[in-house]
Motif scaffolding. Structure first.
Motif, mmCIF file in Angstrom:
data_model
loop_
_atom_site.group_PDB
_atom_site.id
_atom_site.type_symbol
_atom_site.label_atom_id
_atom_site.label_comp_id
_atom_site.label_asym_id
_atom_site.label_seq_id
_atom_site.Cartn_x
_atom_site.Cartn_y
_atom_site.Cartn_z
ATOM 1 N N TRP A 13 9.345 67.674 43.559
ATOM 2 C CA TRP A 13 8.715 66.543 42.873
ATOM 3 C C TRP A 13 9.432 66.230 41.561
ATOM 4 O O TRP A 13 9.703 67.108 40.745
ATOM 5 N N GLU A 14 9.739 64.951 41.378
ATOM 6 C CA GLU A 14 10.281 64.451 40.122
ATOM 7 C C GLU A 14 9.479 63.234 39.713
ATOM 8 O O GLU A 14 9.225 62.342 40.525
ATOM 9 N N ALA A 15 9.078 63.182 38.466
ATOM 10 C CA ALA A 15 8.278 62.061 37.992
ATOM 11 C C ALA A 15 9.095 60.775 38.035
ATOM 12 O O ALA A 15 10.261 60.756 37.627
ATOM 13 N N PRO A 16 8.513 59.682 38.533
ATOM 14 C CA PRO A 16 9.222 58.400 38.553
ATOM 15 C C PRO A 16 9.261 57.789 37.154
ATOM 16 O O PRO A 16 8.560 58.236 36.244
ATOM 17 N N PRO A 17 10.043 56.744 36.976
ATOM 18 C CA PRO A 17 10.097 56.083 35.664
ATOM 19 C C PRO A 17 8.857 55.238 35.418
ATOM 20 O O PRO A 17 8.174 54.805 36.357
ATOM 21 N N ALA A 18 8.586 54.988 34.155
ATOM 22 C CA ALA A 18 7.583 53.983 33.815
ATOM 23 C C ALA A 18 8.130 52.614 34.189
ATOM 24 O O ALA A 18 9.342 52.424 34.273
ATOM 25 N N PRO A 19 7.247 51.655 34.433
ATOM 26 C CA PRO A 19 7.734 50.322 34.798
ATOM 27 C C PRO A 19 8.689 49.759 33.747
ATOM 28 O O PRO A 19 8.414 49.838 32.540
ATOM 29 N N ASP A 20 9.793 49.206 34.229
ATOM 30 C CA ASP A 20 10.768 48.598 33.331
ATOM 31 C C ASP A 20 11.329 47.295 33.898
ATOM 32 O O ASP A 20 12.204 46.679 33.294
ATOM 33 N N ALA A 21 10.823 46.885 35.052
ATOM 34 C CA ALA A 21 11.324 45.667 35.689
ATOM 35 C C ALA A 21 10.910 44.439 34.870
ATOM 36 O O ALA A 21 9.777 44.345 34.400
ATOM 37 N N THR A 22 11.830 43.517 34.695
ATOM 38 C CA THR A 22 11.516 42.257 34.026
ATOM 39 C C THR A 22 11.570 41.074 34.986
ATOM 40 O O THR A 22 11.115 39.987 34.658
ATOM 41 N N LEU A 23 12.118 41.288 36.195
ATOM 42 C CA LEU A 23 12.200 40.232 37.193
ATOM 43 C C LEU A 23 12.163 40.853 38.581
ATOM 44 O O LEU A 23 12.934 41.758 38.886
ATOM 45 N N LEU A 24 11.250 40.370 39.425
ATOM 46 C CA LEU A 24 11.161 40.772 40.829
ATOM 47 C C LEU A 24 11.106 39.491 41.649
ATOM 48 O O LEU A 24 10.252 38.622 41.401
ATOM 49 N N GLU A 25 11.973 39.358 42.637
ATOM 50 C CA GLU A 25 12.058 38.113 43.397
ATOM 51 C C GLU A 25 11.828 38.344 44.877
ATOM 52 O O GLU A 25 12.334 39.308 45.457
ATOM 53 N N ASN A 78 2.899 48.180 27.153
ATOM 54 C CA ASN A 78 3.558 48.819 28.289
ATOM 55 C C ASN A 78 2.564 49.363 29.304
ATOM 56 O O ASN A 78 2.950 49.773 30.397
ATOM 57 N N ASP A 79 1.280 49.401 28.951
ATOM 58 C CA ASP A 79 0.216 49.784 29.874
ATOM 59 C C ASP A 79 -1.080 49.150 29.361
ATOM 60 O O ASP A 79 -1.634 49.644 28.370
ATOM 61 N N PRO A 80 -1.534 48.063 29.954
ATOM 62 C CA PRO A 80 -1.011 47.435 31.167
ATOM 63 C C PRO A 80 0.341 46.757 30.943
ATOM 64 O O PRO A 80 0.649 46.332 29.838
ATOM 65 N N TYR A 81 1.082 46.660 32.042
ATOM 66 C CA TYR A 81 2.423 46.072 32.047
ATOM 67 C C TYR A 81 2.338 44.788 32.866
ATOM 68 O O TYR A 81 2.302 44.818 34.090
ATOM 69 N N PHE A 82 2.275 43.655 32.166
ATOM 70 C CA PHE A 82 1.933 42.379 32.789
ATOM 71 C C PHE A 82 3.143 41.619 33.329
ATOM 72 O O PHE A 82 4.220 41.629 32.724
#
Length: 240
Positions: A13-25, A78-82
């Motif tokens: 197990w490795e912890a995933p990153p915190a959300p950092d996406a600024t664009l999802l298409e 950053n939490d919530p990450y809108f």
């Protein structure tokens, strides 16, 4: 001597990153990190129906200035990450949604703060926006994707089940919202569910699944039904 069991070991197990996406298409929707430049279009779209705020802890906003203040505050968190949801067909922002209760150390993340204008509701763009966030979460290594809503909000419970999230029960008197008691309905999917859910989403979002009038040939609810490990009894009593 009986062997003790304490749960499945997770040695890799490795912890995933915190959300950092600024664009999802996607094909129908684009998600941009919430920003003040979206405020005017969102306020105008939201003004079509104050009922979109009924189960949220804020809103409706009587003035655009008040909405801009709220949006600016939310965009800085950053939490919530809108994210702002943009319908690619019109190019216009039509709603927001967010990651929240983000816990990379245990691999859980929640989708919430969903506020969609009437023109975006029940659209392919709205569904795809949620799928894009699920895809980011599981693709980044999260183990559990959660959805929680007011237990009285049957449309939200139906949306969760339609996405293939399994019903996990009601937390009674979970909180107080706008001076009212709120029981909270819980739904979730796990990384083990994700491959089958992704296949269902891809089948539903495929343009061939819609006729010339834009009507779906197969319902997403039917495509995700076999993935869910439990169904919401309130929806069985009141089918769509």
């Amino acid at each position: 001597m009986a062997t003790k069991h304490f749960g499945t070991p997770l040695p890799d197990w490795e912890a995933p990153p915190a959300p950092d996406a600024t664009l999802l298409e996607g094909r129908y929707a684009r998600l941009e990190r919430l920003a003040e430049r979206h405020a005017h279009a969102l306020f105008r779209a939201n003004a079509a129906d104050d009922a979109i705020w009924d189960y949220l802890p804020y809103g409706p906003f009587p003035s655009e200035a008040g909405y801009i203040r709220w949006l600016t505050d939310m965009a800085a968190l950053n939490d919530p990450y809108f994210f702002t949801v943009i319908d690619r067909e019109t190019g216009q922002p039509g709603g927001v949604m967010a990651f929240l209760r983000i816990a990379p150390e245990i691999g859980t993340i929640e989708l919430g703060h969903i506020c969609l204008s009437p023109q975006l509701q029940r659209s392919r763009a709205a569904t795809e926006a949620m799928v894009l966030l699920m895809s980011w979460a599981f693709g980044s290594g999260y183990r559990r994707f959660e959805w929680k809503c007011d237990a009285l909000n049957l449309p939200s419970r139906r949306a969760a089940e339609r996405l293939g999230l399994s019903y996990e029960g009601i937390f009674r008197q979970a909180t107080i919202v706008k001076g009212r008691n709120r029981d909270t309905a819980w739904f979730a999917a796990t990384d083990g569910d994700w491959p089958a859910l992704l296949a269902a989403f891809e089948a539903w979002l495929d343009p061939t699944n819609f006729d010339a009038e834009g009507q779906q040939r197969e319902r997403l609810t039917d495509l995700t039904r076999l993935v869910r490990v439990s169904s919401d009894p309130a929806l069985a009593a009141r089918p769509d």
